[in-house]
Design a protein around this motif. Structure first.
Motif, PDB file in Angstrom:
ATOM      1  N   ILE A  13       0.503  -1.098  -0.323  1.00 35.97           N
ATOM      2  CA  ILE A  13      -0.262  -0.039  -0.099  1.00 35.97           C
ATOM      3  C   ILE A  13       0.958   1.180  -0.079  1.00 35.97           C
ATOM      4  N   VAL A  14       0.479   2.297  -0.199  1.00 39.72           N
ATOM      5  CA  VAL A  14       1.090   3.468  -0.079  1.00 39.72           C
ATOM      6  C   VAL A  14       0.403   4.689  -0.080  1.00 39.72           C
ATOM      7  N   HIS A  15       0.730   5.261   0.686  1.00 43.29           N
ATOM      8  CA  HIS A  15       0.414   6.615   1.127  1.00 43.29           C
ATOM      9  C   HIS A  15       1.215   8.387   1.177  1.00 43.29           C
ATOM     10  N   ILE A  16       0.457   8.916   0.895  1.00 44.54           N
ATOM     11  CA  ILE A  16       1.278  10.690   0.376  1.00 44.54           C
ATOM     12  C   ILE A  16       1.829  11.359   1.162  1.00 44.54           C
ATOM     13  N   LEU A  17       2.704  11.718   1.584  1.00 44.98           N
ATOM     14  CA  LEU A  17       2.948  12.771   2.456  1.00 44.98           C
ATOM     15  C   LEU A  17       3.514  13.598   2.176  1.00 44.98           C
ATOM     16  N   ASP A  18       2.435  14.821   1.431  1.00 45.36           N
ATOM     17  CA  ASP A  18       3.062  15.875   0.950  1.00 45.36           C
ATOM     18  C   ASP A  18       3.274  17.363   2.130  1.00 45.36           C
ATOM     19  N   VAL A  19       4.885  17.525   2.538  1.00 44.41           N
ATOM     20  CA  VAL A  19       5.179  18.723   3.943  1.00 44.41           C
ATOM     21  C   VAL A  19       4.185  19.794   3.818  1.00 44.41           C
ATOM     22  N   ASN A  20       3.977  20.089   2.702  1.00 42.56           N
ATOM     23  CA  ASN A  20       3.020  21.009   2.020  1.00 42.56           C
ATOM     24  C   ASN A  20       1.233  21.244   2.353  1.00 42.56           C
ATOM     25  N   SER A 103       8.871  16.026   1.206  1.00 40.58           N
ATOM     26  CA  SER A 103       7.972  15.048   0.455  1.00 40.58           C
ATOM     27  C   SER A 103       8.362  13.620   0.037  1.00 40.58           C
ATOM     28  N   CYS A 104       7.192  12.971   0.280  1.00 46.95           N
ATOM     29  CA  CYS A 104       7.699  11.437  -0.216  1.00 46.95           C
ATOM     30  C   CYS A 104       5.982  10.746  -0.577  1.00 46.95           C
ATOM     31  N   ASP A 105       5.805   9.700  -1.054  1.00 42.15           N
ATOM     32  CA  ASP A 105       5.429   8.733  -0.712  1.00 42.15           C
ATOM     33  C   ASP A 105       5.882   7.621   0.412  1.00 42.15           C
ATOM     34  N   MET A 124       9.480   6.764   0.587  1.00 48.29           N
ATOM     35  CA  MET A 124      10.324   6.621  -1.283  1.00 48.29           C
ATOM     36  C   MET A 124      10.113   8.302  -1.630  1.00 48.29           C
ATOM     37  N   ASP A 125      11.640   9.123  -1.454  1.00 49.84           N
ATOM     38  CA  ASP A 125      11.845  10.522  -2.093  1.00 49.84           C
ATOM     39  C   ASP A 125      11.511  10.516  -3.461  1.00 49.84           C
ATOM     40  N   THR A 150       7.203  15.153  -8.559  1.00 48.53           N
ATOM     41  CA  THR A 150       6.504  13.803  -7.573  1.00 48.53           C
ATOM     42  C   THR A 150       6.756  12.471  -8.240  1.00 48.53           C
ATOM     43  N   GLY A 151       7.510  12.531  -9.254  1.00 49.43           N
ATOM     44  CA  GLY A 151       8.202  10.911  -9.587  1.00 49.43           C
ATOM     45  C   GLY A 151       8.456  10.718  -8.621  1.00 49.43           C
ATOM     46  N   LEU A 152       8.083   8.615  -8.773  1.00 49.59           N
ATOM     47  CA  LEU A 152       8.909   7.713  -7.338  1.00 49.59           C
ATOM     48  C   LEU A 152      10.139   7.819  -8.032  1.00 49.59           C
ATOM     49  N   PRO A 153      10.905   7.020  -7.432  1.00 51.75           N
ATOM     50  CA  PRO A 153      12.593   6.683  -7.366  1.00 51.75           C
ATOM     51  C   PRO A 153      11.968   4.650  -8.178  1.00 51.75           C
ATOM     52  N   VAL A 154      12.846   4.488  -9.805  1.00 51.87           N
ATOM     53  CA  VAL A 154      12.861   3.093 -10.379  1.00 51.87           C
ATOM     54  C   VAL A 154      13.592   2.256  -9.718  1.00 51.87           C
ATOM     55  N   SER A 155      12.906   1.348 -10.265  1.00 54.53           N
ATOM     56  CA  SER A 155      12.866   0.127  -9.327  1.00 54.53           C
ATOM     57  C   SER A 155      14.606  -0.314  -9.396  1.00 54.53           C
ATOM     58  N   ALA A 156      15.947   0.558 -10.321  1.00 51.49           N
ATOM     59  CA  ALA A 156      16.861   0.478 -10.646  1.00 51.49           C
ATOM     60  C   ALA A 156      17.710   1.598  -9.437  1.00 51.49           C
ATOM     61  N   GLN A 157      16.427   2.320  -9.013  1.00 48.22           N
ATOM     62  CA  GLN A 157      17.501   3.205  -8.029  1.00 48.22           C
ATOM     63  C   GLN A 157      17.301   3.115  -6.077  1.00 48.22           C
ATOM     64  N   LYS A 158      18.519   3.214  -5.854  1.00 50.00           N
ATOM     65  CA  LYS A 158      18.615   2.671  -4.131  1.00 50.00           C
ATOM     66  C   LYS A 158      17.530   3.798  -3.772  1.00 50.00           C
ATOM     67  N   ILE A 159      17.047   3.341  -2.263  1.00 50.41           N
ATOM     68  CA  ILE A 159      16.271   4.057  -1.354  1.00 50.41           C
ATOM     69  C   ILE A 159      16.851   4.190  -0.641  1.00 50.41           C
TER      70      ILE A 159
END
Length: 344
Positions: A13-20, A103-105, A124-125, A150-159
Motif C-alpha cells: 500500500i502507498v500513502h502520500i506525505l506532502d509537507v505542503n 515530501s515522499c510517498d 520513497m523520496d 513527484t516521480g517515484l524512484p524507479v526500481s533501478a534506484q536505491k532507496i
C-alpha cells in the motif's frame, strides 16, 4: 547477516506525505499487484535487502508507535491498511516539525521469506522526471518539455531510507533491518539528523557479522595506506595476508594476525591499536558470504594513474598475472599471454 533469497510479496500500500499539506493523503485500498506493479515493488524489496548499507537494529525498550503497530500487523491483529495509515501519520507528524525533510510517498510491503514474514517500510523520496506537453498555438502544434517533481524512484534506484520489521520474539537477536543513508554534506539538516532511526522507528543499530568484517577490512586498508607509503612490496604483503585470513578463517584474532604479518614489534602493536580505535574488538567473526562477494574482483589504483580491475582467480594465476619484486620497495605488475583486448 541473514542473506534472504526468497521474497514473496503478499500485499502493499502507498500513502502520500506532502509537507505542503496539513494532513497526509491516506490510501484506503491496498495496491493492485498486477504484473508491472508487482515487479516494481519486488525489485525495490530485493534491491534493498542486498544493499551494503542494510544494518540490524533493536527496537528501544518501552513503548513505541512503530514497534507496536508493526507487531500488531505481523501477529494478525490489524490490516495493512490500518497499520500503514498509523505509520504514515507518525512519519508525517515528524516531517511537519522539520522543514528540511522532503515530501515522499510511504510504501508498506508485506512479504514472506525463508526466515518468515516481514513488513517493509519505504520512504520513497520524490525524484524529478520530465515529460512532454502538447499545446496548440495559432492552430500550430507546440511540444514542450516540463518537469514533474513527484516521480517515484524507479526500481533501478536505491532507496535512501527503509526498514524491514520481523515478528519480535524473546530469542531474536534483532527486531528489524534498516537502511538510513545520509546525503552529502550541505544538503540540509534532514540528512544529518537521525530522525528516521530515533524519532520515527525508535530503534538502535547493532553490529552484524557483515558490519564487523567490513569495518575490519576498511580499517586494515586505511592503516596500510598510511604506513606503507611508497613501499608496494610491504603493502602487497599486508593485503595478501589479510585477504588470506578472511578467506580461510571463520574468526579473526587481530593480535595473532598482526604477529603473523609484521616482524617489527612496534608495528604489531600499532596495527592492533589502530584497528581497535575503529571500534573493532580484538576477536571478530568473519562473514564468509560477504568476503566471497567482496574479494571476487580486485580493483587497483596504481600510482594515481592506472586503474586495474581484475578477477581474483586471475590475480592469483601466475600464468596470467604476476607481481615481481624489484628489491627497492617497488614492484612490477605483469599481465601475461594477452590474446585479445578492446578499448572502452
Amino acid at each position: 547477516m541473514e542473506y534472504i533469497n526468497e521474497v514473496n510479496i503478499n500485499e502493499a500500500i502507498v500513502h502520500i506525505l506532502d509537507v505542503n499539506s496539513d494532513e497526509p493523503i491516506l490510501n484506503e485500498y491496498p495496491l493492485e499487484l498486477n504484473e508491472e506493479v508487482h515487479k516494481f515493488v519486488l525489485r525495490h524489496v530485493e534491491r534493498a535487502l542486498k544493499d551494503e548499507e542494510l544494518k540490524y537494529a533493536l527496537f528501544n525498550s518501552g513503548r513505541g508507535i512503530i514497534k507496536e503497530v508493526t507487531q500488531e500487523y505481523l501477529n494478525g491483529h490489524c490490516t495493512i491498511i490500518e497499520a500503514s495509515q498509523e505509520i504514515a501519520r507518525t512519519l508525517f507528524g515528524i516531517m511537519k516539525t522539520n522543514s528540511s525533510i522532503p515530501s515522499c510517498d510511504l510504501m508498506a510491503v508485506a512479504f514472506s521469506t525463508e526466515f518468515g514474514p516481514m513488513l517493509g517500510l519505504f520512504k520513497m523520496d520524490y525524484v524529478k522526471n520530465y515529460t512532454h506537453k502538447i499545446d496548440f498555438v495559432d492552430n500550430r502544434m507546440s511540444i514542450k518539455i516540463i518537469p514533474q517533481a513527484t516521480g517515484l524512484p524507479v526500481s533501478a534506484q536505491k532507496i535512501q531510507k527503509c526498514a524491514f520489521i520481523i515478528p519480535m520474539t524473546e530469542e531474536a537477536n534483532y527486531h528489524l533491518m534498516v537502511i538510513d543513508k545520509q546525503g552529502k554534506k550541505g544538503e540540509g539538516d534532514e540528512y544529518g539528523a537521525k530522525y528516521f532511526l530515533s524519532s520515527f522507528l525508535g530503534c538502535t543499530l547493532i553490529n552484524s557479522k557483515r558490519d564487523l568484517t567490513k569495518s575490519f577490512l576498511n580499517a586494515a586498508e586505511n592503516w596500510t595506506r598510511a604506513n606503507a607509503v611508497n613501499d608496494a612490496v610491504k603493502a602487497e604483503n599486508i593485503r595478501s595476508a589479510i585477504k588470506k585470513s578472511l578467506k580461510e578463517e571463520d574468526h579473526i584474532d587481530i593480535r595473532e594476525l598482526s604477529s603473523n604479518i609484521f616482524e617489527d614489534e612496534y608495528e604489531k602493536q600499532a596495527f592492533v591499536a589502530f584497528v581497535q580505535s575503529q571500534g573493532i574488538e580484538e576477536k571478530l567473526p568473519v562473514d564468509k558470504q560477504w568476503v566471497e562477494k567482496k574479494l571476487k574482483r580486485i580493483r587497483l589504483k596504481i600510482d594515481k594513474e592506472i586503474d586495474l580491475y581484475i578477477d581474483a582467480d586471475t590475480y592469483h594465476d601466475s600464468r596470467k598475472f604476476e607481481i615481481i619484486r624489484n628489491g627497492d620497495g617497488s614492484i612490477n605488475m605483469v599481465i601475461k599471454h594477452v590474446m585479445n583486448y578492446i578499448e572502452k
